[in-house]
Design an enzyme around this catalytic site. Structure first.
Site, PDB file in Angstrom:
ATOM      1  N   HIS A 156       0.863  -1.191   0.000  1.00  0.00           N
ATOM      2  CA  HIS A 156       0.000   0.000   0.000  1.00  0.00           C
ATOM      3  C   HIS A 156       0.898   1.239   0.000  1.00  0.00           C
ATOM      4  CE1 HIS A 156      -2.776   3.080   1.507  1.00  0.00           C
ATOM      5  NE2 HIS A 156      -3.750   2.295   1.108  1.00  0.00           N
TER       6      HIS A 156
ATOM      7  N   GLU B  10       0.785   4.114   1.469  1.00  0.00           N
ATOM      8  CA  GLU B  10       1.145   4.648   2.793  1.00  0.00           C
ATOM      9  C   GLU B  10       2.203   3.781   3.455  1.00  0.00           C
ATOM     10  OE1 GLU B  10      -0.634   4.921   7.264  1.00  0.00           O
ATOM     11  OE2 GLU B  10      -2.077   5.359   5.669  1.00  0.00           O
TER      12      GLU B  10
END
Length: 281
Positions: free
Chosen positions: A127, A129
């Site tokens: 992901h 992030e």
């Protein structure tokens, strides 16, 4: 006409981090007519399409490495230190719209890493992030999506635990208790964004008030998938759509009360569009 009563969830729509990023992008697009963005500015195809029509150009890291002397937006998910180093090398002006909650988490992880902590991050592999968080540790931190991925017998007896900002609070503390129950000393850091995590409870309340729920989200949104399932568990008559063309009138009976809600990456204008479409049935 089915005489449907339709209500949009007032708490749905962009979280403040996404609002911040989109406002920054629109301001530059209005002034300059073009802006590069590293990755989709938000995990919603309809909103990305709208901004592309205003001049936003979505690029990946490969294109970034070849870009020179341009402005590039960093979206709310944040980026690892290597992206900033590349920007200096290529004379790129970074418009940093990283979410303040994510930036704070990056700094905390960097400080832990500098102290020599054994860092574990509860988050989704690959992901955006999480890639940014890993970058604070020279990619040395351990990322796991479920505790079953960890061999508890080989986990250090003292670890520092963090979470991706959009994960489930309940699941995070369940994992925390299981680690401690295995004899591991855990320095627990609850770094989950409450604007996101509190949506679970709010959506359960909302979904229970209607005959059916139309959940609006981009297919790439992890948050959208989780929140859709929250609605579905509460109200089995919950339907997932990404745009108003996907609505099926057979979902509704005469005089039904219909609720519309969405992910933290779903724009309010899109939910309004969905409402207008449903009211034509």
């Amino acid at each position: 006409m089915k005489n449907l009563q339709v209500q949009i969830d007032a708490h749905s729509g962009f979280c403040f981090g996404v609002v911040y990023a989109i406002e920054m992008a629109e301001e530059i697009l209005n002034d300059e007519g073009v802006l590069y963005c590293l990755g989709d500015i938000v995990h919603n195809d309809e909103e990305v399409k709208r901004l592309k029509n205003k001049g936003l150009i979505i690029i990946d890291h490969q294109v970034l490495s070849e870009l020179r002397n341009e402005k590039v937006l960093i979206r709310a998910h944040g980026e690892p230190p290597s992206t900033y180093e590349l920007a200096i090398k290529n004379n790129l002006t970074l418009i940093d719209a990283s979410c303040p909650v994510v930036l704070k988490l990056q700094h905390r992880i960097k400080n832990s890493f500098d102290k020599g902590d054994s860092i574990y991050i509860y988050g989704k592999h690959a992901h955006a992030e999480v890639i940014g968080l890993l970058g604070q540790t020279n990619n040395e931190a351990v990322v796991f999506q479920d505790i079953s991925e960890l061999d508890l017998a080989t986990v250090p007896k003292n670890i520092t635990l963090y979470s991706q900002t959009t994960k489930s609070t309940d699941k995070f503390y369940e994992i925390n208790d299981m680690l401690k129950g295995s004899g591991i000393e855990v320095n627990t850091n609850d770094t989950i964004c409450r604007q996101v995590s509190n949506r679970d409870r709010e959506l359960r309340d909302f979904a229970g008030k209607f005959d059916s729920i139309v959940f609006v989200s981009g297919t790439k949104s992890s948050n959208g998938k989780v929140l859709f399932n929250v609605c579905k568990e509460t109200n089995p008559n919950t339907y997932f759509i990404s745009n108003s063309d996907q609505i099926d009138s057979s979902w509704f009976s005469e005089n039904d009360r219909v609720g519309i809600c969405g992910a933290t990456s779903t724009p309010m204008w899109l939910m309004e569009e969905v409402k207008e479409r449903i009211l034509t049935f």
